[in-house]
Write a protein that holds these residues in place. Structure first.
Motif, PDB file in Angstrom:
ATOM      1  N   THR A  30      51.617 -18.373  -5.814  1.00 18.45           N
ATOM      2  CA  THR A  30      50.614 -18.289  -4.757  1.00 18.45           C
ATOM      3  C   THR A  30      51.270 -18.720  -3.451  1.00 18.45           C
ATOM      4  OG1 THR A  30      48.867 -18.832  -6.336  1.00 18.45           O
ATOM      5  CG2 THR A  30      48.370 -19.158  -3.992  1.00 18.45           C
ATOM      6  N   PHE A  32      51.320 -20.279   0.235  1.00 19.75           N
ATOM      7  CA  PHE A  32      50.632 -21.231   1.107  1.00 19.75           C
ATOM      8  C   PHE A  32      51.351 -21.164   2.439  1.00 19.75           C
ATOM      9  CE2 PHE A  32      49.526 -22.703  -3.095  1.00 19.75           C
ATOM     10  CZ  PHE A  32      48.185 -23.017  -2.969  1.00 19.75           C
ATOM     11  N   SER A  37      55.637 -21.037  -1.412  1.00 26.37           N
ATOM     12  CA  SER A  37      54.987 -20.362  -2.519  1.00 26.37           C
ATOM     13  C   SER A  37      55.143 -21.227  -3.758  1.00 26.37           C
ATOM     14  CB  SER A  37      55.645 -18.993  -2.734  1.00 26.37           C
ATOM     15  OG  SER A  37      54.908 -18.215  -3.636  1.00 26.37           O
ATOM     16  N   PRO A  90      48.609 -28.795   2.900  1.00 27.25           N
ATOM     17  CA  PRO A  90      47.501 -28.173   2.177  1.00 27.25           C
ATOM     18  C   PRO A  90      47.471 -28.680   0.732  1.00 27.25           C
ATOM     19  CG  PRO A  90      48.691 -26.523   3.427  1.00 27.25           C
ATOM     20  CD  PRO A  90      49.512 -27.794   3.486  1.00 27.25           C
TER      21      PRO A  90
END
Length: 111
Positions: A30, A32, A37, A90
């Motif tokens: 995923t 970010f 990733s 994050p």
């Protein structure tokens, strides 16, 4: 809970690294942001850092803790040296430190 939850790797070519690990191991990564990733399987995840100014020079173990301030105190009391003070990202907050042998690790607390 205290455990290693991430291993971060430098990735000068993030796209190539994503393709490699996805192809070889079937891992879903995923993104970010444009330079980071990672897998998010909830076990020990792999993070790929493509930003050369942020990328570790070697694999970086990241330990998950419940209380990041207590972890800073414990690291310093045991003879570790803080190499990057607590910062937000994050997903939570973290800091980096050097152990007595000069190895860099990170500690994070989830948001």
């Amino acid at each position: 809970m205290t455990r290693i939850n991430f291993i971060e790797l430098p990735a000068r070519d993030l796209g190539a690294a994503r393709t490699f690990y996805s192809t070889v191991f079937g891992w879903k990564l995923t993104d970010f942001g444009p330079s980071y990733s990672c897998t998010t399987n909830g076990d020990v995840d792999l993070g790929l850092q493509g930003d050369a100014t942020e990328a570790p020079g070697a694999p970086l173990p990241v330990v998950l803790v419940d209380d990041i301030e207590a972890a800073v105190t414990a690291v310093e009391a045991a003879g570790g040296r803080i190499s990057k003070p607590i910062f937000s990202f994050p997903g939570g907050r973290r800091f980096h430190f050097l152990d007595p042998n000069g190895l860099e690790l990170a500690i994070m607390q989830s948001a």
